[in-house]
Design a protein around this motif. Structure first.
Motif, PDB file in Angstrom:
ATOM      1  N   GLY A  65      30.548  31.123  23.242  1.00 25.42           N
ATOM      2  CA  GLY A  65      31.016  30.847  21.889  1.00 25.42           C
ATOM      3  C   GLY A  65      32.180  29.877  21.852  1.00 25.42           C
ATOM      4  N   THR A  66      32.413  29.215  22.953  1.00 24.26           N
ATOM      5  CA  THR A  66      33.513  28.265  23.070  1.00 24.26           C
ATOM      6  C   THR A  66      33.095  27.173  24.048  1.00 24.26           C
ATOM      7  N   PHE A  67      33.963  26.204  24.249  1.00 25.37           N
ATOM      8  CA  PHE A  67      33.647  25.100  25.138  1.00 25.37           C
ATOM      9  C   PHE A  67      33.470  25.582  26.573  1.00 25.37           C
ATOM     10  N   VAL A  68      32.392  25.140  27.195  1.00 28.93           N
ATOM     11  CA  VAL A  68      32.136  25.363  28.615  1.00 28.93           C
ATOM     12  C   VAL A  68      32.008  23.992  29.255  1.00 28.93           C
ATOM     13  N   ASP A  69      32.696  23.803  30.363  1.00 26.94           N
ATOM     14  CA  ASP A  69      32.607  22.548  31.097  1.00 26.94           C
ATOM     15  C   ASP A  69      31.346  22.578  31.949  1.00 26.94           C
ATOM     16  N   PHE A  70      30.561  21.524  31.876  1.00 23.22           N
ATOM     17  CA  PHE A  70      29.346  21.443  32.681  1.00 23.22           C
ATOM     18  C   PHE A  70      29.666  20.661  33.950  1.00 23.22           C
ATOM     19  N   LYS A 104      31.388  36.588  27.931  1.00 24.63           N
ATOM     20  CA  LYS A 104      32.082  36.808  26.654  1.00 24.63           C
ATOM     21  C   LYS A 104      33.523  37.248  26.886  1.00 24.63           C
ATOM     22  N   LYS A 105      33.726  38.163  27.824  1.00 28.46           N
ATOM     23  CA  LYS A 105      35.076  38.654  28.116  1.00 28.46           C
ATOM     24  C   LYS A 105      35.969  37.526  28.623  1.00 28.46           C
ATOM     25  N   LEU A 106      35.442  36.703  29.501  1.00 23.75           N
ATOM     26  CA  LEU A 106      36.224  35.573  30.010  1.00 23.75           C
ATOM     27  C   LEU A 106      36.590  34.615  28.892  1.00 23.75           C
ATOM     28  N   ALA A 107      35.633  34.329  28.029  1.00 28.41           N
ATOM     29  CA  ALA A 107      35.895  33.422  26.904  1.00 28.41           C
ATOM     30  C   ALA A 107      36.913  34.023  25.938  1.00 28.41           C
ATOM     31  N   GLU A 108      36.782  35.312  25.651  1.00 34.67           N
ATOM     32  CA  GLU A 108      37.730  35.983  24.748  1.00 34.67           C
ATOM     33  C   GLU A 108      39.147  35.962  25.312  1.00 34.67           C
ATOM     34  N   ALA A 109      39.253  35.963  26.637  1.00 36.10           N
ATOM     35  CA  ALA A 109      40.570  35.931  27.287  1.00 36.10           C
ATOM     36  C   ALA A 109      41.050  34.497  27.516  1.00 36.10           C
ATOM     37  N   SER A 110      40.346  33.544  26.934  1.00 37.16           N
ATOM     38  CA  SER A 110      40.688  32.117  27.036  1.00 37.16           C
ATOM     39  C   SER A 110      40.713  31.617  28.476  1.00 37.16           C
ATOM     40  N   ASP A 113      32.062  46.438  29.663  1.00 40.34           N
ATOM     41  CA  ASP A 113      32.587  46.050  28.354  1.00 40.34           C
ATOM     42  C   ASP A 113      34.073  46.363  28.218  1.00 40.34           C
ATOM     43  N   GLN A 114      34.619  47.147  29.156  1.00 31.69           N
ATOM     44  CA  GLN A 114      36.046  47.451  29.169  1.00 31.69           C
ATOM     45  C   GLN A 114      36.841  46.483  30.044  1.00 31.69           C
ATOM     46  N   TYR A 115      36.130  45.616  30.753  1.00 35.26           N
ATOM     47  CA  TYR A 115      36.788  44.672  31.662  1.00 35.26           C
ATOM     48  C   TYR A 115      37.672  43.710  30.889  1.00 35.26           C
ATOM     49  N   ILE A 116      38.880  43.522  31.370  1.00 35.77           N
ATOM     50  CA  ILE A 116      39.799  42.541  30.799  1.00 35.77           C
ATOM     51  C   ILE A 116      40.288  41.663  31.943  1.00 35.77           C
ATOM     52  N   PRO A 117      40.016  40.353  31.881  1.00 33.89           N
ATOM     53  CA  PRO A 117      40.519  39.477  32.947  1.00 33.89           C
ATOM     54  C   PRO A 117      42.031  39.639  33.077  1.00 33.89           C
ATOM     55  N   SER A 118      42.496  39.869  34.296  1.00 32.88           N
ATOM     56  CA  SER A 118      43.908  40.200  34.501  1.00 32.88           C
ATOM     57  C   SER A 118      44.774  39.008  34.849  1.00 32.88           C
ATOM     58  N   CYS A 119      44.158  37.913  35.182  1.00 38.45           N
ATOM     59  CA  CYS A 119      44.943  36.746  35.604  1.00 38.45           C
ATOM     60  C   CYS A 119      44.895  35.673  34.531  1.00 38.45           C
ATOM     61  N   LYS A 120      45.988  35.002  34.357  1.00 37.90           N
ATOM     62  CA  LYS A 120      46.014  33.858  33.454  1.00 37.90           C
ATOM     63  C   LYS A 120      45.630  32.612  34.249  1.00 37.90           C
TER      64      LYS A 120
END
Length: 163
Positions: free
Chosen positions: A87-92, A56-62, A7-14
């Motif tokens: 909670g956001t768009f996911v490409d299938f 969720k973390k990936l989505a929150e980090a856009s 839950d502390q993970y933050i994606p580091s790459c844009k």
């Protein structure tokens, strides 16, 4: 499986583009290639708590998220669950009628109970695919679908760890 610290993970790459895969065979068969994905997450069916936190973390980090599941009732419901979690768009990815028709001849017969599960689908994206599956009574497993040639990168090790 442990979610401690996840839950502390933050994606580091844009500009990441993460592909979520339902089946282990597809996850492991991915090899060097030229597709747009920078990371991969093996779901093993419906997302467990660790996968859900990471989604969720990936989505929150856009981060851009794509999902590739079997072209059958369970695969459709798994993909919808991923979208709900994000909670956001996911490409299938390759979860469409064109892919289904290309590989339907290699599919397997669905039981009437499996076909009934299609009525649980709520995402309009899958309407045409569901109609095709109902019409033929056949499911297609993602392992036989070609076109996935991921590039293994740093995120591969990270995402595999959480599977």
């Amino acid at each position: 499986q442990s979610v401690t610290g996840l839950d502390q993970y933050i994606p580091s790459c844009k500009e990441e583009h993460i592909l979520l895969l339902e089946n282990k065979e597809s996850f492991y068969s991915a090899s060097s290639g030229t597709d747009p994905f920078t990371g991969y997450l093996y779901l093993g069916g419906f997302p467990n708590s660790a996968a859900a936190i990471l989604i969720k973390k990936l989505a929150e980090a856009s981060q851009r998220i794509s999902c590739f599941c079997d072209l059958d009732p369970a695969g459709i419901l798994i993909a919808e669950k991923v979208q709900q979690i994000a909670g956001t768009f996911v490409d299938f990815f390759k979860m469409d009628v064109e892919t289904y028709e290309t590989y339907r001849q290699y599919g397997y017969q669905l039981s009437s109970n499996e076909l009934k599960k299609l009525s649980s689908s709520t995402d309009p994206h899958f309407t045409s695919l569901i109609e095709a599956i109902r019409a033929h009574g056949v499911g297609v497993e993602q392992e036989i679908v070609r076109g996935l040639t991921p590039k293994w990168g740093i995120n591969h090790a990270i995402l595999q760890f959480f599977s």
